[in-house]
Design a protein around this motif. Sequence first.
Motif, PDB file in Angstrom:
ATOM      1  N   ILE A 157     -14.467   6.856  -0.739  1.00 42.14           N
ATOM      2  CA  ILE A 157     -14.579   5.468  -0.285  1.00 42.14           C
ATOM      3  C   ILE A 157     -14.246   4.481  -1.399  1.00 42.14           C
ATOM      4  CG2 ILE A 157     -16.195   3.709   0.548  1.00 42.14           C
ATOM      5  CD1 ILE A 157     -17.522   5.939   2.216  1.00 42.14           C
ATOM      6  N   ARG A 158     -14.758   4.717  -2.584  1.00 44.79           N
ATOM      7  CA  ARG A 158     -14.513   3.794  -3.697  1.00 44.79           C
ATOM      8  C   ARG A 158     -13.024   3.656  -3.986  1.00 44.79           C
ATOM      9  NH1 ARG A 158     -16.648  -0.611  -6.209  1.00 44.79           N
ATOM     10  NH2 ARG A 158     -14.903  -1.107  -7.532  1.00 44.79           N
ATOM     11  N   ALA A 159     -12.302   4.777  -3.987  1.00 44.84           N
ATOM     12  CA  ALA A 159     -10.860   4.737  -4.254  1.00 44.84           C
ATOM     13  C   ALA A 159     -10.122   3.961  -3.172  1.00 44.84           C
ATOM     14  CB  ALA A 159     -10.312   6.155  -4.364  1.00 44.84           C
ATOM     15  N   GLY A 160     -10.564   4.123  -1.931  1.00 44.58           N
ATOM     16  CA  GLY A 160      -9.944   3.376  -0.831  1.00 44.58           C
ATOM     17  C   GLY A 160     -10.195   1.881  -0.955  1.00 44.58           C
ATOM     18  N   LEU A 161     -11.424   1.522  -1.305  1.00 44.20           N
ATOM     19  CA  LEU A 161     -11.746   0.110  -1.508  1.00 44.20           C
ATOM     20  C   LEU A 161     -10.941  -0.477  -2.660  1.00 44.20           C
ATOM     21  CD1 LEU A 161     -15.621   0.244  -1.030  1.00 44.20           C
ATOM     22  CD2 LEU A 161     -14.001  -0.959   0.458  1.00 44.20           C
ATOM     23  N   ASP A 162     -10.764   0.302  -3.734  1.00 47.41           N
ATOM     24  CA  ASP A 162      -9.996  -0.183  -4.887  1.00 47.41           C
ATOM     25  C   ASP A 162      -8.560  -0.535  -4.503  1.00 47.41           C
ATOM     26  OD1 ASP A 162     -12.127  -0.051  -6.614  1.00 47.41           O
ATOM     27  OD2 ASP A 162     -11.574   1.902  -7.473  1.00 47.41           O
ATOM     28  N   VAL A 163      -7.978   0.232  -3.588  1.00 49.03           N
ATOM     29  CA  VAL A 163      -6.624  -0.072  -3.104  1.00 49.03           C
ATOM     30  C   VAL A 163      -6.615  -1.437  -2.416  1.00 49.03           C
ATOM     31  CG1 VAL A 163      -4.822   0.576  -1.439  1.00 49.03           C
ATOM     32  CG2 VAL A 163      -5.893   2.340  -2.869  1.00 49.03           C
ATOM     33  N   LEU A 164      -7.598  -1.683  -1.573  1.00 50.82           N
ATOM     34  CA  LEU A 164      -7.675  -2.964  -0.850  1.00 50.82           C
ATOM     35  C   LEU A 164      -7.953  -4.126  -1.794  1.00 50.82           C
ATOM     36  CD1 LEU A 164      -9.706  -1.808   2.284  1.00 50.82           C
ATOM     37  CD2 LEU A 164      -7.234  -2.160   2.115  1.00 50.82           C
ATOM     38  N   PHE A 165      -8.788  -3.897  -2.827  1.00 53.25           N
ATOM     39  CA  PHE A 165      -9.036  -4.933  -3.831  1.00 53.25           C
ATOM     40  C   PHE A 165      -7.748  -5.263  -4.581  1.00 53.25           C
ATOM     41  CE2 PHE A 165     -13.560  -3.055  -4.233  1.00 53.25           C
ATOM     42  CZ  PHE A 165     -14.033  -3.864  -3.209  1.00 53.25           C
ATOM     43  N   SER A 166      -7.030  -4.220  -5.000  1.00 52.11           N
ATOM     44  CA  SER A 166      -5.824  -4.433  -5.816  1.00 52.11           C
ATOM     45  C   SER A 166      -4.700  -5.100  -5.026  1.00 52.11           C
ATOM     46  CB  SER A 166      -5.336  -3.111  -6.425  1.00 52.11           C
ATOM     47  OG  SER A 166      -4.864  -2.245  -5.409  1.00 52.11           O
ATOM     48  N   CYS A 167      -4.691  -4.907  -3.715  1.00 52.67           N
ATOM     49  CA  CYS A 167      -3.687  -5.558  -2.854  1.00 52.67           C
ATOM     50  C   CYS A 167      -4.153  -6.933  -2.383  1.00 52.67           C
ATOM     51  CB  CYS A 167      -3.386  -4.686  -1.632  1.00 52.67           C
ATOM     52  SG  CYS A 167      -2.562  -3.150  -2.012  1.00 52.67           S
ATOM     53  N   SER A 168      -5.332  -7.356  -2.846  1.00 52.10           N
ATOM     54  CA  SER A 168      -5.929  -8.651  -2.466  1.00 52.10           C
ATOM     55  C   SER A 168      -6.065  -8.811  -0.956  1.00 52.10           C
ATOM     56  CB  SER A 168      -5.096  -9.808  -3.042  1.00 52.10           C
ATOM     57  OG  SER A 168      -5.090  -9.751  -4.444  1.00 52.10           O
ATOM     58  N   MET A 169      -6.461  -7.724  -0.288  1.00 51.92           N
ATOM     59  CA  MET A 169      -6.704  -7.781   1.149  1.00 51.92           C
ATOM     60  C   MET A 169      -8.176  -8.028   1.459  1.00 51.92           C
ATOM     61  SD  MET A 169      -4.062  -4.799   2.344  1.00 51.92           S
ATOM     62  CE  MET A 169      -4.023  -5.150   4.103  1.00 51.92           C
ATOM     63  N   ILE A 170      -9.049  -7.649   0.521  1.00 49.84           N
ATOM     64  CA  ILE A 170     -10.474  -7.921   0.656  1.00 49.84           C
ATOM     65  C   ILE A 170     -11.053  -8.268  -0.718  1.00 49.84           C
ATOM     66  CG2 ILE A 170     -10.762  -6.351   2.628  1.00 49.84           C
ATOM     67  CD1 ILE A 170     -12.175  -4.391   0.703  1.00 49.84           C
ATOM     68  N   HIS A 171     -12.208  -8.934  -0.713  1.00 50.80           N
ATOM     69  CA  HIS A 171     -12.983  -9.188  -1.930  1.00 50.80           C
ATOM     70  C   HIS A 171     -14.397  -8.672  -1.705  1.00 50.80           C
ATOM     71  CE1 HIS A 171      -9.973 -11.459  -3.972  1.00 50.80           C
ATOM     72  NE2 HIS A 171     -10.045 -12.540  -3.222  1.00 50.80           N
ATOM     73  N   ILE A 199       0.863  -1.189   0.000  1.00 54.12           N
ATOM     74  CA  ILE A 199       0.000   0.000   0.000  1.00 54.12           C
ATOM     75  C   ILE A 199       0.892   1.230   0.000  1.00 54.12           C
ATOM     76  CG2 ILE A 199      -1.701   1.322   1.323  1.00 54.12           C
ATOM     77  CD1 ILE A 199      -2.835  -1.282   2.351  1.00 54.12           C
ATOM     78  N   SER A 200       0.633   2.137  -0.914  1.00 52.80           N
ATOM     79  CA  SER A 200       1.449   3.346  -1.046  1.00 52.80           C
ATOM     80  C   SER A 200       1.467   4.149   0.250  1.00 52.80           C
ATOM     81  CB  SER A 200       0.909   4.216  -2.186  1.00 52.80           C
ATOM     82  OG  SER A 200       1.609   5.446  -2.243  1.00 52.80           O
ATOM     83  N   ASN A 201       2.569   4.845   0.480  1.00 58.74           N
ATOM     84  CA  ASN A 201       2.716   5.685   1.670  1.00 58.74           C
ATOM     85  C   ASN A 201       2.277   7.121   1.419  1.00 58.74           C
ATOM     86  OD1 ASN A 201       3.779   3.525   3.143  1.00 58.74           O
ATOM     87  ND2 ASN A 201       5.807   3.881   2.294  1.00 58.74           N
ATOM     88  N   ARG A 202       1.712   7.365   0.243  1.00 64.48           N
ATOM     89  CA  ARG A 202       1.286   8.720  -0.097  1.00 64.48           C
ATOM     90  C   ARG A 202      -0.091   8.698  -0.737  1.00 64.48           C
ATOM     91  NH1 ARG A 202       6.898  10.176  -2.843  1.00 64.48           N
ATOM     92  NH2 ARG A 202       8.034  10.816  -0.976  1.00 64.48           N
ATOM     93  N   GLY A 203      -0.842   9.765  -0.490  1.00 62.11           N
ATOM     94  CA  GLY A 203      -2.101   9.955  -1.195  1.00 62.11           C
ATOM     95  C   GLY A 203      -3.338   9.642  -0.385  1.00 62.11           C
ATOM     96  N   THR A 204      -4.441  10.173  -0.861  1.00 62.59           N
ATOM     97  CA  THR A 204      -5.716  10.017  -0.164  1.00 62.59           C
ATOM     98  C   THR A 204      -6.247   8.590  -0.229  1.00 62.59           C
ATOM     99  OG1 THR A 204      -6.257  12.322  -0.634  1.00 62.59           O
ATOM    100  CG2 THR A 204      -8.079  10.885  -0.019  1.00 62.59           C
ATOM    101  N   ALA A 205      -6.135   7.940  -1.391  1.00 59.69           N
ATOM    102  CA  ALA A 205      -6.703   6.589  -1.540  1.00 59.69           C
ATOM    103  C   ALA A 205      -6.076   5.587  -0.558  1.00 59.69           C
ATOM    104  CB  ALA A 205      -6.571   6.105  -2.983  1.00 59.69           C
ATOM    105  N   PRO A 206      -4.740   5.527  -0.416  1.00 56.71           N
ATOM    106  CA  PRO A 206      -4.161   4.615   0.579  1.00 56.71           C
ATOM    107  C   PRO A 206      -4.554   4.972   2.014  1.00 56.71           C
ATOM    108  CG  PRO A 206      -2.515   5.268  -1.025  1.00 56.71           C
ATOM    109  CD  PRO A 206      -3.710   6.139  -1.263  1.00 56.71           C
ATOM    110  N   PHE A 207      -4.647   6.264   2.292  1.00 57.11           N
ATOM    111  CA  PHE A 207      -5.077   6.748   3.610  1.00 57.11           C
ATOM    112  C   PHE A 207      -6.478   6.232   3.934  1.00 57.11           C
ATOM    113  CE2 PHE A 207      -7.375  10.193   5.899  1.00 57.11           C
ATOM    114  CZ  PHE A 207      -6.645  10.220   7.087  1.00 57.11           C
TER     115      PHE A 207
END
Length: 196
Positions: free
Chosen positions: A165-179, A119-127
């Motif tokens: 919220i959608r951007a945050g969820l997309d980060v978790l989907f792309s890192c395969s932490m949630i489905h 997960i990136s250390n910068r930006g709103t979506a990772p936050f």
Amino acid sequence: MSKRFGSLPNWWFRNEVLFSELRAHQTGEGIASMKCLLALSVLIDFYTKDVSVSITEIETITGLSRPMVIKGMVKLEYLGVISVDKNNYRNNYKLIVTKDDSRWAKVPSDMIRKQLKTISNRGTAPFVALKIYITLLSLRYKNEINVKISHEVIRNYTKVQPNQIRAGLDVLFSCSMIHLLPKEENTSNVYKLIGV
């Protein structure tokens, strides 16, 4: 061999201490704080809730730089989420448990050790992603692996803007932490936590 689950005391989730203080105009500090908290949760002793660990070890799990690990830990200590003993070669960190709220969330150790640094250390979506992930962990009931929750409830817990919220969820989907699981019409989304 690492333990399967970490233990994350989360009274601060229910009384909103942490998420109210981690604000979008300081995403770097917020990301560092949440990554350090998740890293500590998989390193601490289950019973004592403390661990003696080096900054380098935290860097390895989180993918944060040394200055950002220090910044994240300072913020957690300031908010009363952790205590730090700096009298030894390696700092001793303790996750605070309050007398009136000893509940905790189970954190999948292997998932955090492998995926947290992606997960990136910068930006709103990772936050936002980290706030959502901690929220899902905290709302998960006992041995359930799925959490049913609406975007509105996520927003209420995380204190983020609805359009983030959608951007945050997309980060978790792309890192395969949630489905995201299929849902019935007019019901809340159901998220499966991977690794639990």
